[in-house]
Design a protein around this motif. Sequence first.
Motif, PDB file in Angstrom:
ATOM      1  N   GLN A  11      66.034  45.954  60.192  1.00 46.33           N
ATOM      2  CA  GLN A  11      66.084  44.534  59.832  1.00 46.33           C
ATOM      3  C   GLN A  11      64.936  43.768  60.465  1.00 46.33           C
ATOM      4  O   GLN A  11      64.301  42.924  59.814  1.00 46.33           O
ATOM      5  CB  GLN A  11      67.417  43.927  60.276  1.00 46.33           C
ATOM      6  CG  GLN A  11      68.587  44.190  59.360  1.00 46.33           C
ATOM      7  CD  GLN A  11      69.812  43.419  59.810  1.00 46.33           C
ATOM      8  OE1 GLN A  11      70.157  43.399  60.989  1.00 46.33           O
ATOM      9  NE2 GLN A  11      70.484  42.766  58.869  1.00 46.33           N
ATOM     10  N   GLU A  12      64.656  44.047  61.726  1.00 45.63           N
ATOM     11  CA  GLU A  12      63.570  43.356  62.418  1.00 45.63           C
ATOM     12  C   GLU A  12      62.227  43.658  61.761  1.00 45.63           C
ATOM     13  O   GLU A  12      61.391  42.759  61.558  1.00 45.63           O
ATOM     14  CB  GLU A  12      63.550  43.774  63.890  1.00 45.63           C
ATOM     15  CG  GLU A  12      62.491  43.041  64.710  1.00 45.63           C
ATOM     16  CD  GLU A  12      62.532  43.424  66.183  1.00 45.63           C
ATOM     17  OE1 GLU A  12      61.517  43.178  66.868  1.00 45.63           O
ATOM     18  OE2 GLU A  12      63.564  43.962  66.643  1.00 45.63           O
ATOM     19  N   ALA A  13      62.013  44.925  61.412  1.00 46.49           N
ATOM     20  CA  ALA A  13      60.755  45.295  60.763  1.00 46.49           C
ATOM     21  C   ALA A  13      60.633  44.655  59.384  1.00 46.49           C
ATOM     22  O   ALA A  13      59.553  44.177  58.999  1.00 46.49           O
ATOM     23  CB  ALA A  13      60.666  46.820  60.648  1.00 46.49           C
ATOM     24  N   ARG A  90      51.869  58.865  55.649  1.00 56.21           N
ATOM     25  CA  ARG A  90      53.207  58.980  56.226  1.00 56.21           C
ATOM     26  C   ARG A  90      53.133  59.674  57.570  1.00 56.21           C
ATOM     27  O   ARG A  90      52.123  60.274  57.926  1.00 56.21           O
ATOM     28  CB  ARG A  90      54.132  59.773  55.283  1.00 56.21           C
ATOM     29  CG  ARG A  90      53.589  61.158  54.938  1.00 56.21           C
ATOM     30  CD  ARG A  90      54.663  62.153  54.543  1.00 56.21           C
ATOM     31  NE  ARG A  90      55.478  61.788  53.413  1.00 56.21           N
ATOM     32  CZ  ARG A  90      55.216  62.088  52.124  1.00 56.21           C
ATOM     33  NH1 ARG A  90      54.104  62.724  51.830  1.00 56.21           N
ATOM     34  NH2 ARG A  90      56.061  61.772  51.165  1.00 56.21           N
ATOM     35  N   SER A  91      54.236  59.603  58.299  1.00 62.46           N
ATOM     36  CA  SER A  91      54.360  60.338  59.554  1.00 62.46           C
ATOM     37  C   SER A  91      55.162  61.615  59.300  1.00 62.46           C
ATOM     38  O   SER A  91      55.975  61.678  58.375  1.00 62.46           O
ATOM     39  CB  SER A  91      55.054  59.481  60.609  1.00 62.46           C
ATOM     40  OG  SER A  91      54.281  58.342  60.909  1.00 62.46           O
ATOM     41  N   PRO A 105      60.740  54.302  58.017  1.00 59.69           N
ATOM     42  CA  PRO A 105      60.129  53.433  57.002  1.00 59.69           C
ATOM     43  C   PRO A 105      60.920  53.349  55.700  1.00 59.69           C
ATOM     44  O   PRO A 105      60.912  52.303  55.040  1.00 59.69           O
ATOM     45  CB  PRO A 105      58.760  54.086  56.773  1.00 59.69           C
ATOM     46  CG  PRO A 105      58.452  54.768  58.067  1.00 59.69           C
ATOM     47  CD  PRO A 105      59.780  55.308  58.530  1.00 59.69           C
ATOM     48  N   ILE A 106      61.600  54.414  55.326  1.00 63.11           N
ATOM     49  CA  ILE A 106      62.366  54.393  54.079  1.00 63.11           C
ATOM     50  C   ILE A 106      63.505  53.381  54.191  1.00 63.11           C
ATOM     51  O   ILE A 106      63.797  52.641  53.233  1.00 63.11           O
ATOM     52  CB  ILE A 106      62.935  55.790  53.767  1.00 63.11           C
ATOM     53  CG1 ILE A 106      61.819  56.841  53.781  1.00 63.11           C
ATOM     54  CG2 ILE A 106      63.653  55.777  52.415  1.00 63.11           C
ATOM     55  CD1 ILE A 106      60.676  56.571  52.835  1.00 63.11           C
ATOM     56  N   PRO A 231      63.143  64.957  54.063  1.00 69.69           N
ATOM     57  CA  PRO A 231      63.914  64.028  54.907  1.00 69.69           C
ATOM     58  C   PRO A 231      63.893  62.599  54.358  1.00 69.69           C
ATOM     59  O   PRO A 231      64.908  61.890  54.409  1.00 69.69           O
ATOM     60  CB  PRO A 231      63.204  64.117  56.262  1.00 69.69           C
ATOM     61  CG  PRO A 231      62.600  65.483  56.269  1.00 69.69           C
ATOM     62  CD  PRO A 231      62.145  65.708  54.862  1.00 69.69           C
ATOM     63  N   GLU A 232      62.753  62.186  53.808  1.00 72.75           N
ATOM     64  CA  GLU A 232      62.643  60.846  53.232  1.00 72.75           C
ATOM     65  C   GLU A 232      63.548  60.692  52.015  1.00 72.75           C
ATOM     66  O   GLU A 232      64.192  59.647  51.822  1.00 72.75           O
ATOM     67  CB  GLU A 232      61.183  60.573  52.848  1.00 72.75           C
ATOM     68  CG  GLU A 232      60.230  60.586  54.025  1.00 72.75           C
ATOM     69  CD  GLU A 232      58.785  60.787  53.616  1.00 72.75           C
ATOM     70  OE1 GLU A 232      57.926  60.074  54.134  1.00 72.75           O
ATOM     71  OE2 GLU A 232      58.511  61.678  52.774  1.00 72.75           O
TER      72      GLU A 232
END
Length: 317
Positions: A11-13, A90-91, A105-106, A231-232
């Motif tokens: 939420q903060e991001a 991506r990481s 990020p997702i 995973p994403e």
Amino acid sequence: MALSTIFSRAQEAATFLRERLDPRLQKPKVAIVCGSGLGGLADAVHEQPRVEIEYSSIPYFPRSTVQGHAGKLLFGFLGTQTSVVLMVGRSHYYEGHSIEDVTFPIRVLKLLEAETIILTNAAGGLNPEYAVGDITLLNDHIFLAGLSGLHPLRGPNVDEFGVRFPPLSDAYDLSLRRCVHTAWQGITKSEKRRLHEGVYAFVSGPSYETRAECRLLRQLGADVVGMSTVPEIIVARHAGMRVLAFSLVTNNAVLTPVPRGDDHLLQSTSSGDLDTILKEGKADHQEVLEAGRQAAQDIQRLVVQVITDVFEKNRDV
């Protein structure tokens, strides 16, 4: 990252990003993840309005350290009027990030209200019918790491995103895949490049697979193999996003067994020639990036056409 804090951090991001965006870009319809060498998709985004934000400035965002991954979010429009956000790079788990950080990020993209996510990656071809430069539309995956416990949803469920036990039998949206095949027929592309549908196997990396591992994955039913994406996709599906995913075949995996040291046919072969035999088909990251550059235009056209068909022509998808 503690699972209890994932939602609040996401939420903060998301709030951080919205505060820096033109109102027209605050709720992108489509999120696109650009894999190794595929950042050229950013060239298709309109010049205005357009906002780029470095990962390093976003709260809690993992930073990519891999060549070919620029490490920024790009907000803008594709097609005529579809608002999008691109993850240009991506990481990966192999960089030392936790599996929760890799997929963070997702969750942020979900909170920005992206409804659909398109993921791209560079992958090794396990299916002998696939050639370097071909595109594979993913329709399933093999996640051995997840089956053995390395899973992005492990731990207390984040109820704000989704249910405890999300199904994955429908992970790869069928109507979107149907649209891809239609779009592929209508775009101008390299005559040598083919579009396949297939299964992606996730491996953690960063080493490329051995010959025996490639044979194992092929026998399990995998057509391509790579170090990202799955995973994403799991986190995206947990959050209710529609998923479309592409692998660019950037090298052919070596499936033949390693030559034996006691092979009588090799006894008179020089050390230099032995080294050449062993290195045949060896994967190289620079070759991966070059294959990505060569295919970027075709993938770009395909993604733009799909977005146009789905979100602007109001087709039944």
